[in-house]
Design an enzyme around this catalytic site. Sequence first.
Site, PDB file in Angstrom:
ATOM      1  N   THR A 385       0.851  -1.193   0.000  1.00 26.52           N
ATOM      2  CA  THR A 385       0.000   0.000   0.000  1.00 26.52           C
ATOM      3  C   THR A 385       0.878   1.231   0.000  1.00 26.52           C
ATOM      4  O   THR A 385       2.049   1.176   0.351  1.00 26.52           O
ATOM      5  CB  THR A 385      -0.908  -0.022   1.256  1.00 26.52           C
ATOM      6  OG1 THR A 385      -1.698  -1.201   1.253  1.00 26.52           O
ATOM      7  CG2 THR A 385      -1.827   1.189   1.330  1.00 26.52           C
ATOM      8  N   GLU A 405      -2.986  -4.253  -2.346  1.00 24.08           N
ATOM      9  CA  GLU A 405      -3.037  -5.220  -1.238  1.00 24.08           C
ATOM     10  C   GLU A 405      -1.652  -5.771  -0.927  1.00 24.08           C
ATOM     11  O   GLU A 405      -0.854  -5.062  -0.329  1.00 24.08           O
ATOM     12  CB  GLU A 405      -4.050  -6.337  -1.511  1.00 24.08           C
ATOM     13  CG  GLU A 405      -4.084  -7.475  -0.522  1.00 24.08           C
ATOM     14  CD  GLU A 405      -4.204  -7.080   0.950  1.00 24.08           C
ATOM     15  OE1 GLU A 405      -4.114  -7.975   1.793  1.00 24.08           O
ATOM     16  OE2 GLU A 405      -4.356  -5.907   1.271  1.00 24.08           O
ATOM     17  N   SER A 449     -11.135  -2.866   4.752  1.00 23.63           N
ATOM     18  CA  SER A 449      -9.772  -2.354   4.621  1.00 23.63           C
ATOM     19  C   SER A 449      -9.364  -1.640   5.899  1.00 23.63           C
ATOM     20  O   SER A 449     -10.199  -1.128   6.637  1.00 23.63           O
ATOM     21  CB  SER A 449      -9.691  -1.374   3.450  1.00 23.63           C
ATOM     22  OG  SER A 449      -8.446  -0.704   3.431  1.00 23.63           O
ATOM     23  N   SER A 450      -8.053  -1.590   6.147  1.00 22.76           N
ATOM     24  CA  SER A 450      -7.512  -0.804   7.257  1.00 22.76           C
ATOM     25  C   SER A 450      -7.074   0.587   6.820  1.00 22.76           C
ATOM     26  O   SER A 450      -6.660   1.395   7.668  1.00 22.76           O
ATOM     27  CB  SER A 450      -6.314  -1.525   7.877  1.00 22.76           C
ATOM     28  OG  SER A 450      -6.716  -2.693   8.539  1.00 22.76           O
ATOM     29  N   GLY A 471       0.760  -0.335   5.353  1.00 19.24           N
ATOM     30  CA  GLY A 471       1.254  -1.373   6.246  1.00 19.24           C
ATOM     31  C   GLY A 471       0.185  -2.298   6.768  1.00 19.24           C
ATOM     32  O   GLY A 471       0.271  -2.762   7.911  1.00 19.24           O
TER      33      GLY A 471
END
Length: 584
Positions: A385, A405, A449-450, A471
Amino acid sequence: MRALALALLPLAVACAPAADRPATPTAVADTQAPGMVSAADPRAVAAGVEILKAGGNATDAAIATMLALGVVEPQSSGLGGGSFWVRHRVGGRLDTIDARETAPMAAGPRLFYTADGQPMDHREAVPGGKSVGVPGALRGMALAHRSGGKLPWARLFQPAIRLAKDGWQLSPRFVDGLAKNGTHITPELRAIFSPGGTALPAGSTVRNPDQAAFLERLAARGADSFYVGPDAQKLVTTVRTAVRNLSQMTTGDVASYAAKPRDPVCVPYRSYRICGMGPPSSGGITVLMILKQLERFDLKALGKDSPTAWHLFAESSRLAYADRNLYIGDPDYVQVPVAGMLDPAYLASRSALISPTTTLASVTAGTPPGAPQRVRAEPAETPGTTSLSVADRMGNVVAVTTTIEGVYGSGLTVNGIVLNNELTDFDTVPVKDGYLVANRVEGGKRPRSSMAPTIVYDASGRVRLSVGAAGGPTIIAQIAKAIMGVIDFDLSAQDAIAMGLLYAPGLNATAEAGTERAAMVPALQALGERVTVGGLGLKANAVEWVGGRWVGGADPRSEGVAGDETGYVTKIKRFGKDPSRPPE
């Protein structure tokens, strides 16, 4: 760094109710301060600065920066992936764009199961076509440009086209990362970096003519040309005929993809207001939860070198991650209790579980108001990312996080770009303890998603900070750490990003190797923390408003820089070669 300076110089919630949203800035809208770009590669920063100098605004510069990153950081981002945008525009308007990838409509909850009915190992599921979601990054750019751009669409592609056509130099970091993480890429992409089968050394110039031609077509024909027509068919053919893990994607899946405006999520924190991306991002909500649960503690008095402060950060993190893992998914498919998760009374009850002197013996998700019954699932995100922040001299600010990803995504390429493996962000097992998992695979659904691009407003309503990170699930902790550093520890954005991280998504914590956090382990263990030292692979970028001007920050763990329209480049003291560097 001097080389970049020379290169820059010649370049021609659902949100709270409206009453609670960030106030319109009280200062004059036109800041007259030089615009600033921060990103993970100096050539991408140069692309964004070029567009600012040409009269473009923050949206234009963000698009140009993203396109350039797709050329020089193919391991991390590009048009084969997706993105989230958080954008502030002059006058106080805040909007967010969801350009997350989608699963093919034919995908079912057992997409990542073997022929004998067993869940696939993550490493087995990544390579090939099955992990590829319909890319959303380009549709996101088009929506952002249509709703807030200034320069012509084609102009924004020119820096990236030059890089792909004329060439760019391989860094030692890139060469090392390719050797370690690029074993699954297609022969076509490998031939660019290893002509004749021999890997090119650092300093070599590489060109990607297929990518250059593709970017030229997109510049001339617009985003629709990627989603309908020969290029869309080429994408579908690539994933359906892959050597491994065949996809069920159709041209209809590609043609029907749409980037979506979403409601931002915002909460007050001390005298500031923090706003981020809502679902299907879990990042925005979880960052806000971590900070709000910490708000009752006097972190400023404790200071950045206090083991107690970092113990509190770890405890708040594990509580917030537990709720994140249980409740957040694509809001078009599952009920996400956004308001309940950010409810002040609920967060106060979670904060009450945190003690400065002891560590929680166990951590479970809470029950926020409006919460559906869910079962916790373990995420499997990886750090392929990148993130960027841009501010222009009018006062517009953009934070974007974009991804394919994993490192080099699925390993598949089309038109010289790397295709994502975003669908492995879904939880493989769709049912646990008799309940459907919120982040299970479904046709047309967007995986959780983060990614957490975030904008922080001061008490007057002016943007104080724009920050994002890469990350995987560490993104959430990185953003919370950076904001805590700026607001509670009075650090610059640069120093807040550079601080070592204590990462605690569950009972066990990791103190980042090679940083001051590693030396804190004995003191943390004395507080009951189950903590070990390890590498985390962090990478963040920021822009902040300080002293009447925009100032950039970039992660010393990465190759990132920040530069403004005058040619000034923020000086970054790089970390040494250690396990904490991102696997690029």
